[in-house]
Design a protein around this motif. Structure first.
Motif, PDB file in Angstrom:
ATOM      1  N   PHE A 278       0.834  -1.210   0.000  1.00 19.35           N
ATOM      2  CA  PHE A 278       0.000   0.000   0.000  1.00 19.35           C
ATOM      3  C   PHE A 278       0.865   1.255   0.000  1.00 19.35           C
ATOM      4  N   LEU A 279       0.272   2.368  -0.424  1.00 21.41           N
ATOM      5  CA  LEU A 279       0.991   3.638  -0.379  1.00 21.41           C
ATOM      6  C   LEU A 279       1.360   3.926   1.073  1.00 21.41           C
ATOM      7  N   PRO A 280       2.573   4.406   1.328  1.00 23.18           N
ATOM      8  CA  PRO A 280       2.940   4.709   2.709  1.00 23.18           C
ATOM      9  C   PRO A 280       2.102   5.857   3.271  1.00 23.18           C
ATOM     10  N   GLU A 281       1.760   5.729   4.554  1.00 20.39           N
ATOM     11  CA  GLU A 281       0.916   6.749   5.181  1.00 20.39           C
ATOM     12  C   GLU A 281       1.781   7.644   6.054  1.00 20.39           C
ATOM     13  N   TRP A 282       1.759   8.940   5.794  1.00 23.48           N
ATOM     14  CA  TRP A 282       2.545   9.903   6.557  1.00 23.48           C
ATOM     15  C   TRP A 282       1.598  10.853   7.274  1.00 23.48           C
ATOM     16  N   THR A 283       2.163  11.631   8.190  1.00 23.06           N
ATOM     17  CA  THR A 283       1.375  12.695   8.829  1.00 23.06           C
ATOM     18  C   THR A 283       1.955  14.023   8.353  1.00 23.06           C
ATOM     19  N   ALA A 284       1.075  14.959   8.034  1.00 23.59           N
ATOM     20  CA  ALA A 284       1.550  16.270   7.578  1.00 23.59           C
ATOM     21  C   ALA A 284       0.680  17.358   8.202  1.00 23.59           C
ATOM     22  N   VAL A 285       1.124  18.589   8.021  1.00 23.48           N
ATOM     23  CA  VAL A 285       0.350  19.735   8.500  1.00 23.48           C
ATOM     24  C   VAL A 285      -0.322  20.350   7.276  1.00 23.48           C
ATOM     25  N   LEU A 286      -1.604  20.621   7.385  1.00 23.84           N
ATOM     26  CA  LEU A 286      -2.338  21.192   6.255  1.00 23.84           C
ATOM     27  C   LEU A 286      -1.843  22.614   6.001  1.00 23.84           C
ATOM     28  N   GLY A 287      -1.420  22.868   4.753  1.00 22.95           N
ATOM     29  CA  GLY A 287      -0.818  24.165   4.427  1.00 22.95           C
ATOM     30  C   GLY A 287      -1.836  25.225   4.054  1.00 22.95           C
ATOM     31  N   ALA A 288      -3.076  24.849   3.798  1.00 25.77           N
ATOM     32  CA  ALA A 288      -4.123  25.813   3.425  1.00 25.77           C
ATOM     33  C   ALA A 288      -5.466  25.228   3.852  1.00 25.77           C
ATOM     34  N   ASP A 289      -6.437  26.103   4.043  1.00 23.53           N
ATOM     35  CA  ASP A 289      -7.763  25.623   4.465  1.00 23.53           C
ATOM     36  C   ASP A 289      -8.334  24.670   3.418  1.00 23.53           C
ATOM     37  N   TYR A 290      -9.086  23.680   3.882  1.00 21.90           N
ATOM     38  CA  TYR A 290      -9.795  22.798   2.955  1.00 21.90           C
ATOM     39  C   TYR A 290     -11.236  22.710   3.440  1.00 21.90           C
ATOM     40  N   SER A 291     -12.168  23.215   2.612  1.00 23.12           N
ATOM     41  CA  SER A 291     -13.511  23.413   3.153  1.00 23.12           C
ATOM     42  C   SER A 291     -14.545  22.393   2.683  1.00 23.12           C
ATOM     43  N   LYS A 292     -14.211  21.594   1.661  1.00 27.75           N
ATOM     44  CA  LYS A 292     -15.226  20.664   1.156  1.00 27.75           C
ATOM     45  C   LYS A 292     -15.638  19.650   2.220  1.00 27.75           C
ATOM     46  N   VAL A 293     -16.939  19.422   2.326  1.00 23.36           N
ATOM     47  CA  VAL A 293     -17.435  18.432   3.290  1.00 23.36           C
ATOM     48  C   VAL A 293     -18.116  17.326   2.490  1.00 23.36           C
ATOM     49  N   ASN A 294     -17.975  16.102   2.958  1.00 23.04           N
ATOM     50  CA  ASN A 294     -18.513  14.988   2.206  1.00 23.04           C
ATOM     51  C   ASN A 294     -18.957  13.883   3.141  1.00 23.04           C
ATOM     52  N   ASN A 295     -19.866  13.062   2.683  1.00 25.97           N
ATOM     53  CA  ASN A 295     -20.226  11.921   3.534  1.00 25.97           C
ATOM     54  C   ASN A 295     -19.343  10.711   3.248  1.00 25.97           C
ATOM     55  N   TYR A 296     -18.433  10.854   2.287  1.00 24.24           N
ATOM     56  CA  TYR A 296     -17.459   9.803   2.004  1.00 24.24           C
ATOM     57  C   TYR A 296     -16.059  10.306   2.316  1.00 24.24           C
ATOM     58  N   THR A 297     -15.127   9.373   2.532  1.00 21.84           N
ATOM     59  CA  THR A 297     -13.722   9.767   2.726  1.00 21.84           C
ATOM     60  C   THR A 297     -13.210  10.381   1.426  1.00 21.84           C
ATOM     61  N   ARG A 298     -12.511  11.502   1.560  1.00 15.64           N
ATOM     62  CA  ARG A 298     -12.015  12.166   0.366  1.00 15.64           C
ATOM     63  C   ARG A 298     -10.496  11.987   0.254  1.00 15.64           C
ATOM     64  N   TYR A 299     -10.009  11.720  -0.932  1.00 16.76           N
ATOM     65  CA  TYR A 299      -8.572  11.586  -1.190  1.00 16.76           C
ATOM     66  C   TYR A 299      -8.170  12.789  -2.023  1.00 16.76           C
ATOM     67  N   VAL A 300      -7.667  13.791  -1.332  1.00 14.39           N
ATOM     68  CA  VAL A 300      -7.429  15.094  -1.963  1.00 14.39           C
ATOM     69  C   VAL A 300      -5.999  15.169  -2.486  1.00 14.39           C
TER      70      VAL A 300
END
Ligand SMILES: Nc1nc2c(c(=O)[nH]1)N[C@H]1C(S)=C(S)[C@@H](COP(=O)(O)OP(=O)(O)OC[C@H]3O[C@@H](n4cnc5c(N)ncnc54)[C@H](O)[C@@H]3O)O[C@H]1N2
Ligand code: MOO
Ligand SMILES: [Mg+2]
Length: 426
Positions: free
Chosen positions: A344-366
């Motif tokens: 699987f793709l490696p999972e990292w932790t990062a800090v969000l660099g800009a606001d992200y406002s979209k809301v969804n009832n599904y998991t989003r892969y941005v």
């Protein structure tokens, strides 16, 4: 062909699986492929089909680490600044030569870095702290400092003992592995075969890449993208072109591809539209279907089926969804088939660099761009990341995982990211 009037109700009723559950279903069909011998210089990036055992120690002889003299340390114990101990030089050993004589007390051998240390010698003294003289046709080396035994000699088997496990089966070969195999004389390597992945697109609107644009049509960009992705994952893409939205045509193409290749990936026609033939095709033999909806965006309509033990992954036609669908479902299968242990793709932790406002009832892969700054990893979401958007795929080195119904994420929030393969863009 379907029309709006005869669309069956069940076409709309799809049971959505969580991504993890959908991944678990597809990887069940990632059967390990057979092995093949490849020349060492073509083995980079491949996975070993069998372990490699050291056929001989490495180094295979006691090796000098300096240009100097091999001698017996005990002979130098009485050395002093004003008390030179002279030893007779009885041999000259360049790299690649075998010592002619053993060193006995009172003698030394001139020796070069990488050459085999003669029997009897227990230390090598570097040239810079020695002096020489000739007398009676003989050469002598002089020392003014007592030497320690064991210096500047790499013992036989220091790196690898004979019979030691060097690389286990399933190990991925990179430059360091190639060096080890080369040093041990392993000139052909048994690696797992690359899976052959049949790829085709569906869509009456699709033009070849080299065709001039026509009204209402678009060029098929998903097929070349998938070809590159398969290659990047170590698979062997087999390009089967694009077909018009015709169920009969798709059915025979899928069958031919499944008969011939290890796995088939298609793009397009998996939603509920009148011409979404891939969705119809998978549903008509619903016993084979693994899923046709996943709680993710983009790629909610990603569909998978198994026929004759082989996986058919029908990805969305929307480029963003096609890309994410490949990363989450095709990549792990192709990797596992080659023996990868971390598919699987490696999972990292990062800090969000800009606001992200979209809301969804599904998991989003941005789609996002990663940046290291002041020892911290930041993820910047792409300005446009809709499923239908193609152009920002190239700007992304990760996918930010935005959990469902998150009330928008603010700059500075800690986020999970899936790192995409390749270097970070400058
Ligand atoms: N009534 C509904 N409509 C749609 C739904 C829905 O739930 N109800 N889902 C939407 C979602 S979400 C997606 S994603 C798309 C999925 O579409 P399909 O997978 O059926 O793909 P197509 O209809 O064939 O094409 C969609 C889009 O992508 C372009 N395309 C197709 N193939 C290629 C290719 N090889 N290269 C580049 N671009 C391609 C195509 O021209 C369309 O623009 O459905 C929504 N609709
Ligand atoms: O499958 Mo669609 O990509 O969820 O937007
Ligand atoms: Mg469609």
């Amino acid at each position: 062909m379907n029309s709006r009037q005869d669309t069956p109700d069940h076409k709309f009723h799809r049971k959505a699986l969580q991504v993890k559950e959908a991944q678990a279903r597809v990887i069940e069909y990632a059967k390990l492929l057979d092995g093949e011998e490849v020349p060492l210089n073509q083995s980079c990036g491949r996975f070993l089909a069998e372990p490699v055992i050291a056929p001989h120690p490495f180094p295979a002889f006691n090796r000098s680490g300096m240009d100097g003299y091999a001698l017996i340390a005990g002979d130098t114990k009485d050395c002093g600044q004003d008390r030179v101990v002279w030893l007779e030089v009885v041999d000259d050993i360049p790299c690649g030569a075998v010592p002619a004589v053993s060193i006995t007390s009172g003698t030394a051998a001139r020796i070069m870095t990488g050459a085999q240390v003669p029997e009897g010698a227990d230390t090598v003294v570097m040239l810079e702290i020695t002096e020489t003289r000739e007398e009676g046709g003989k050469s002598f080396v002089g020392l003014r400092k007592p030497q320690q035994a064991g210096r500047n000699i790499t013992q036989e088997g220091f790196e690898l003992k004979e019979g030691e496990l060097v690389l286990s089966a399933g190990w991925k070969i990179a430059a360091g592995e190639i060096a080890a195999l080369a040093a041990l004389g392993v000139h052909t390597v048994k690696v797992l075969r690359r899976p052959k992945i049949g790829i085709f697109a569906t869509g009456t609107e699709l033009l070849e890449v080299d065709e001039p644009l026509q009204p209402g049509k678009i060029r098929n960009s998903n097929s070349p993208m998938l070809e590159a992705l398969v290659r990047e994952t170590g698979g062997e893409p087999v390009m089967l072109g694009a077909i018009i939205d015709d169920l009969e045509l798709a059915r025979s193409k899928v069958q031919m591809a499944l008969d011939s290749y290890d796995m088939v990936i298609t793009t397009g026609g998996v939603s509920v539209g009148d011409y979404d033939i891939m969705g119809d095709l998978v549903r008509e033999n619903s016993g084979d279907m693994l899923f046709n909806k996943v709680t993710m965006r983009p790629g909610s309509v990603t569909t998978a089926a198994v026929r004759g033990g082989k996986l058919l992954l029908a990805l969305s036609g929307n480029p963003g969804a096609c890309f994410v669908g490949f990363q989450l479902f095709a990549r792990p299968v192709i990797s596992l088939m080659q023996g990868a242990t971390l598919p699987f793709l490696p999972e990292w932790t990062a800090v969000l660099g800009a606001d992200y406002s979209k809301v969804n009832n599904y998991t989003r892969y941005v789609r996002a761009r990663l940046e290291f700054r002041d020892g911290c990893l930041y993820a910047y979401p792409a300005a446009i990341d809709e499923s239908s958007v193609m152009v920002t795929i190239k700007d992304s080195d990760c996918l930010i995982v935005v959990p469902p119904e998150e009330r928008g994420l603010s700059t500075g929030a800690k986020v999970r990211v899936l790192k995409l393969p390749g270097e970070l863009q400058g």
